[in-house]
Motif scaffolding. Structure first.
Motif, PDB file in Angstrom:
ATOM      1  N   SER A  32       0.849  -1.200   0.000  1.00 24.94           N
ATOM      2  CA  SER A  32       0.000   0.000   0.000  1.00 24.94           C
ATOM      3  C   SER A  32       0.879   1.241   0.000  1.00 24.94           C
ATOM      4  O   SER A  32       2.038   1.194   0.405  1.00 24.94           O
ATOM      5  CB  SER A  32      -0.911   0.010   1.232  1.00 24.94           C
ATOM      6  N   TYR A  70      -6.730   9.458   3.083  1.00 23.68           N
ATOM      7  CA  TYR A  70      -8.074   9.428   2.495  1.00 23.68           C
ATOM      8  C   TYR A  70      -7.986   9.586   0.979  1.00 23.68           C
ATOM      9  O   TYR A  70      -7.258  10.450   0.518  1.00 23.68           O
ATOM     10  CB  TYR A  70      -8.896  10.578   3.084  1.00 23.68           C
ATOM     11  N   PRO A  71      -8.698   8.878   0.142  1.00 24.30           N
ATOM     12  CA  PRO A  71      -9.572   7.793   0.567  1.00 24.30           C
ATOM     13  C   PRO A  71      -8.930   6.408   0.463  1.00 24.30           C
ATOM     14  O   PRO A  71      -9.418   5.496   1.084  1.00 24.30           O
ATOM     15  CB  PRO A  71     -10.724   7.907  -0.440  1.00 24.30           C
ATOM     16  N   ASP A  72      -7.846   6.251  -0.340  1.00 24.31           N
ATOM     17  CA  ASP A  72      -7.425   4.872  -0.620  1.00 24.31           C
ATOM     18  C   ASP A  72      -5.939   4.608  -0.379  1.00 24.31           C
ATOM     19  O   ASP A  72      -5.392   3.630  -0.879  1.00 24.31           O
ATOM     20  CB  ASP A  72      -7.786   4.512  -2.065  1.00 24.31           C
ATOM     21  N   LEU A  75      -4.900   1.064   0.714  1.00 26.34           N
ATOM     22  CA  LEU A  75      -5.311  -0.119  -0.044  1.00 26.34           C
ATOM     23  C   LEU A  75      -4.098  -0.932  -0.457  1.00 26.34           C
ATOM     24  O   LEU A  75      -3.154  -0.406  -1.037  1.00 26.34           O
ATOM     25  CB  LEU A  75      -6.097   0.286  -1.293  1.00 26.34           C
ATOM     26  N   VAL A  79      -8.486  -1.240  -6.399  1.00 21.55           N
ATOM     27  CA  VAL A  79      -9.883  -0.941  -6.059  1.00 21.55           C
ATOM     28  C   VAL A  79     -10.843  -1.938  -6.711  1.00 21.55           C
ATOM     29  O   VAL A  79     -11.871  -2.283  -6.140  1.00 21.55           O
ATOM     30  CB  VAL A  79     -10.248   0.506  -6.480  1.00 21.55           C
ATOM     31  N   MET A  82     -12.106  -4.654  -4.570  1.00 20.06           N
ATOM     32  CA  MET A  82     -12.899  -4.314  -3.389  1.00 20.06           C
ATOM     33  C   MET A  82     -14.384  -4.479  -3.727  1.00 20.06           C
ATOM     34  O   MET A  82     -14.801  -4.185  -4.845  1.00 20.06           O
ATOM     35  CB  MET A  82     -12.656  -2.859  -2.966  1.00 20.06           C
ATOM     36  N   MET A  85     -17.365  -0.709   0.907  1.00 14.83           N
ATOM     37  CA  MET A  85     -16.663   0.210   1.792  1.00 14.83           C
ATOM     38  C   MET A  85     -17.594   0.643   2.910  1.00 14.83           C
ATOM     39  O   MET A  85     -18.810   0.641   2.769  1.00 14.83           O
ATOM     40  CB  MET A  85     -16.145   1.433   1.048  1.00 14.83           C
ATOM     41  N   TYR A  99     -12.157  -0.198   3.214  1.00 12.21           N
ATOM     42  CA  TYR A  99     -12.560  -1.016   2.064  1.00 12.21           C
ATOM     43  C   TYR A  99     -12.455  -2.494   2.429  1.00 12.21           C
ATOM     44  O   TYR A  99     -11.591  -2.886   3.204  1.00 12.21           O
ATOM     45  CB  TYR A  99     -11.620  -0.788   0.886  1.00 12.21           C
ATOM     46  N   MET A 290      -7.260  -4.087   2.964  1.00 15.15           N
ATOM     47  CA  MET A 290      -6.783  -2.879   3.631  1.00 15.15           C
ATOM     48  C   MET A 290      -6.297  -3.217   5.045  1.00 15.15           C
ATOM     49  O   MET A 290      -6.933  -2.877   6.027  1.00 15.15           O
ATOM     50  CB  MET A 290      -7.926  -1.849   3.674  1.00 15.15           C
TER      51      MET A 290
END
Ligand code: ADP
Ligand code: ZN
Length: 432
Positions: A32, A70-72, A75, A79, A82, A85, A99, A290
């Motif tokens: 991440s 924020y937001p990912d 991760l 995405v 996923m 969320m 997520y 996550m």
């Protein structure tokens, strides 16, 4: 007795799995943006983490980190992998986003089902979830657990008390999930409808999402003639299903096959000895999408020492005393709202709601406690009321060590939140 094998693990088995799963989690997290940068900056090589103590070499992750990413930024997978969320309630500021992949949701549902099975809920029970759905994890989180267990599950959602009561009676609901402040309120509504809450078919209530005291638990159990089990979780660690009371009703087993839990001094970050109050810090061991490592929950609790008679080895945490942010400082004294609640809920005259108001009068801080009385005690006899007010004031003063102004109000006259209760209104900022 047990829903799954991990529940029966010995300390050795738990720790072995924790190390393996921690290493897997760190390897994933390194992918991440947030942890990749952090590990590089602090020269942390996940491959060099071999023991549970090694986890302390990794810095804490805070709510501020989640907000900044924020937001990912956390991760560890694209995405597209996923499937859901959630967003935390935002009780203490900007909400954070979590997520989940398909596997993550399945892991969460199985933990939740384990909790429910542990207290005695079976597929033959009819389960009504009375917490808000949508972004709040108490909705879908509990829901999927109840379905996984095999209960007929009624997604009633929050509010609309008359409908809640109708569903409970029409479908013979035997188990519910409800937040404590709403459970107190609902009892009043049942009475207004001319029924006694004891006549409802509910046998089990999972109660959590906000702090409440042992006195409140006993009160709810008596009001409804049901068993109340404390349910703890937070969005960052999935939501409900993190720690849960067993039939002993003495502390919540925190599922150590799924999380590593530490309790630290909120000031220094150092571990506190077992049995001492501190801030809970948690690491996810089962999440792929996550992963979060050493998350500062800001919740205050302690590990309860000694084995649990139920036979589960997963360590127990005490009822949450409050959040680090909940502490009120007044005239140099530290006060937690739960101290006030404990006193009030032990008094038979006191109704189901209260509110703490902080004001500044001149340069003096003042704490006012508004207390709802039960109808039968809200009488016209001034002498009786004054005596009661004095008694409440004295008991509160003995507990919180400052003298509050106590105001007695009529049942159901204080504001009530749709979701988590707001126990403290601080008017001091505006005037200073
Ligand atoms: P927010 O932190 O914005 O309220 P969440 O909806 O994720 O977001 O709520 C998690 C928080 O709710 C926990 O960190 C804790 O403070 C509180 N909480 C949850 N369950 C309990 C419980 N059983 N007892 C006390 N507090 C609880
Ligand atoms: Zn137990």
């Amino acid at each position: 007795m047990f829903y799954d094998d991990a529940e029966k693990w010995s300390r050795q088995e738990i720790e072995k799995a924790q190390v393996q799963r921690l290493r897997r989690t760190l390897a994933r997290a390194a992918g991440s943006r947030f942890y990749g940068d952090l590990f590089r900056a602090k020269a942390i090589d996940p491959d060099t983490i071999h023991t549970l103590d090694d986890v302390r070499r990794i810095p804490f992750t805070t709510k501020a980190d989640l907000r900044a990413a924020y937001p990912d930024g956390l991760l560890a997978m694209p995405v597209k992998d996923m499937v859901r969320m959630h967003v935390s309630s935002g009780t203490t500021g900007a909400p954070t986003v979590i997520y989940h992949t398909k596997n993550d949701l399945s892991w969460w549902a199985s933990l939740m089902a384990r909790c429910m099975y542990m207290v005695g809920i079976r597929p033959t029970d009819v389960f009504q979830n009375m917490s808000g759905y949508g972004l709040f994890t108490g909705g879908l989180g509990i829901h999927y657990g109840a379905e996984r267990l095999g209960c007929l599950t009624i997604p009633a959602g929050a509010g609309n008390s008359m409908r809640q009561i109708k569903l409970i009676t029409d479908f013979h609901v035997t188990a519910v999930h409800i937040i404590p402040s709403y459970a107190m309120h609902l009892a009043n509504v049942v009475r207004e409808m001319g029924m006694d809450p004891k006549d409802l078919p509910i046998r089990f209530a999972l109660v959590g999402a906000e702090p409440y005291t042992e006195e409140s638990r006993r009160r709810l159990e008596a009001l409804y003639d049901m068993k109340v089990y404390n349910s703890y979780g937070l969005s960052e660690m999935n939501g409900p299903g993190v720690a849960f009371e067993c039939p002993e009703q003495h502390g919540m087993h925190l599922w150590e096959d799924a999380y590593i839990a530490e309790i630290v001094d909120p000031e220094t970050g150092d571990p506190v000895p077992d049995g001492e109050l501190g801030e809970l810090v948690m690491t996810t061991l089962g999440r792929e999408g996550m992963p979060i490592i050493r998350y500062r929950t800001r919740d205050l609790t302690r590990f309860l020492p000694g084995p649990c008679p139920c036979g589960r080895v997963h360590r127990r945490i005490d009822r949450i005393a409050g959040r680090c942010d909940d502490m009120i400082i007044i005239k140099g004294v530290n006060i937690y709202p739960m101290q006030v609640e404990a006193i009030l809920m032990a008094m038979p005259e006191v109704g189901q709601n209260y509110l703490i108001e902080l004001d500044r009068v001149g340069d003096m801080d003042q704490i006012k406690v508004k207390v709802e009385l039960k109808d039968e005690y809200f009488v016209e006899d001034m002498r009786a009321l004054t005596a009661l007010q004095k008694r409440i004031t004295a008991r509160l003063r003995d507990e919180i060590l400052v003298t509050p102004k106590v105001e007695l109000v009529e049942a159901k006259s204080l504001p009530r939140a749709e979701g988590k209760a707001k126990r403290v209104v601080d008017n001091r900022g505006a005037m200073s």
